[in-house]
Design a protein around this motif. Sequence first.
Motif, PDB file in Angstrom:
ATOM      1  N   LYS A  67       3.271  13.458  10.293  1.00 50.64           N
ATOM      2  CA  LYS A  67       3.145  13.531  11.754  1.00 50.64           C
ATOM      3  C   LYS A  67       1.887  14.269  12.200  1.00 50.64           C
ATOM      4  O   LYS A  67       1.466  14.146  13.353  1.00 50.64           O
ATOM      5  CB  LYS A  67       4.385  14.188  12.361  1.00 50.64           C
ATOM      6  N   GLU A 102       8.379   9.659  13.423  1.00 49.95           N
ATOM      7  CA  GLU A 102       8.335  10.679  14.484  1.00 49.95           C
ATOM      8  C   GLU A 102       7.167  10.517  15.442  1.00 49.95           C
ATOM      9  O   GLU A 102       7.131  11.163  16.486  1.00 49.95           O
ATOM     10  CB  GLU A 102       8.263  12.088  13.866  1.00 49.95           C
ATOM     11  N   ILE A 103       6.192   9.685  15.082  1.00 50.85           N
ATOM     12  CA  ILE A 103       5.017   9.523  15.936  1.00 50.85           C
ATOM     13  C   ILE A 103       4.895   8.066  16.380  1.00 50.85           C
ATOM     14  O   ILE A 103       5.601   7.194  15.904  1.00 50.85           O
ATOM     15  CB  ILE A 103       3.723   9.989  15.221  1.00 50.85           C
ATOM     16  N   SER A 104       3.988   7.813  17.302  1.00 50.78           N
ATOM     17  CA  SER A 104       3.849   6.482  17.883  1.00 50.78           C
ATOM     18  C   SER A 104       3.188   5.503  16.920  1.00 50.78           C
ATOM     19  O   SER A 104       2.546   5.897  15.936  1.00 50.78           O
ATOM     20  CB  SER A 104       3.005   6.564  19.163  1.00 50.78           C
ATOM     21  N   GLU A 107      -0.507   6.167  16.830  1.00 53.85           N
ATOM     22  CA  GLU A 107      -0.884   7.281  15.964  1.00 53.85           C
ATOM     23  C   GLU A 107      -0.822   6.881  14.489  1.00 53.85           C
ATOM     24  O   GLU A 107      -1.684   7.265  13.700  1.00 53.85           O
ATOM     25  CB  GLU A 107       0.027   8.476  16.235  1.00 53.85           C
ATOM     26  N   ASN A 108       0.201   6.102  14.119  1.00 53.77           N
ATOM     27  CA  ASN A 108       0.298   5.641  12.737  1.00 53.77           C
ATOM     28  C   ASN A 108      -0.925   4.816  12.354  1.00 53.77           C
ATOM     29  O   ASN A 108      -1.519   5.021  11.292  1.00 53.77           O
ATOM     30  CB  ASN A 108       1.574   4.812  12.541  1.00 53.77           C
TER      31      ASN A 108
END
Length: 258
Positions: A67, A102-104, A107-108
């Motif tokens: 993350k 856990e992240i968008s 972001e990934n």
Amino acid sequence: MDLGIISWIREEDFQKARERELDFVELDVNDRAEEFLTHLEEVKAYSKKYEMPVGAVGRWGSDRIDKDGIRREELDLEYRLIDAAAELACDVYITGCNYVEEISYYENVSFAIAYFENLIAYGKERGVKIATYNCRWNNFVCTPEVYRLIHGYLKDLYIKYDTSHCIYAGGDYLQETRDWGERFAHVHLKGALVVGGERFDDPPAGMDQTNWGAFLSILYAKGYDGKLSIEPHSANWTGELGEKGVEYTIHYFKNLIL
């Protein structure tokens, strides 16, 4: 095209590949990276003794990002593996990238691009191409949608392609090869067999439902002149039967390779 097989670092593996008159071995280290690195000098010696090049080095399944972004310990390990590939005169390193829930999605993708940018720059200095595997094992960089985002942006990021993963995901492997074949740096030959809408077995390539002739025809049309790596993967084709399956695949593809 050259025909080889996924193998390991023992002397008998190199010897067996030579006896089968194959062109190379592929070494997928996965969770055995330190074992591979520790025995690199022996691997170099076996490769030279049996005149059996290492056609690709790869690492599947690990967490490259979290993350907070790039996992530095994983990046450093892959640098060491790229160094090892270069020492073996191997010009393809295979990797992937996990998805962090856990992240968008944005972001990934951004973290994956940053991770691959580091590997590409490091590999270029050593004459090693970076290719992403299309296996779904802890990896989201495996579909045309993601290719358009990540490979579309990173022009020097390549693809290690395996038709079986696309088949089992319900995709069109011929279309993916048509659209992305220019970016293929390495190809796996693994049989796929779906019965009643479900994965049944990974029989020897050539004894499965994949249209290998059409697949290779598209590779030729795309100018692919790289390596075809046999991947024995069936829980049923083991022991003596498995050996016969590998021999069948070798004979089958030697008749297809021009």
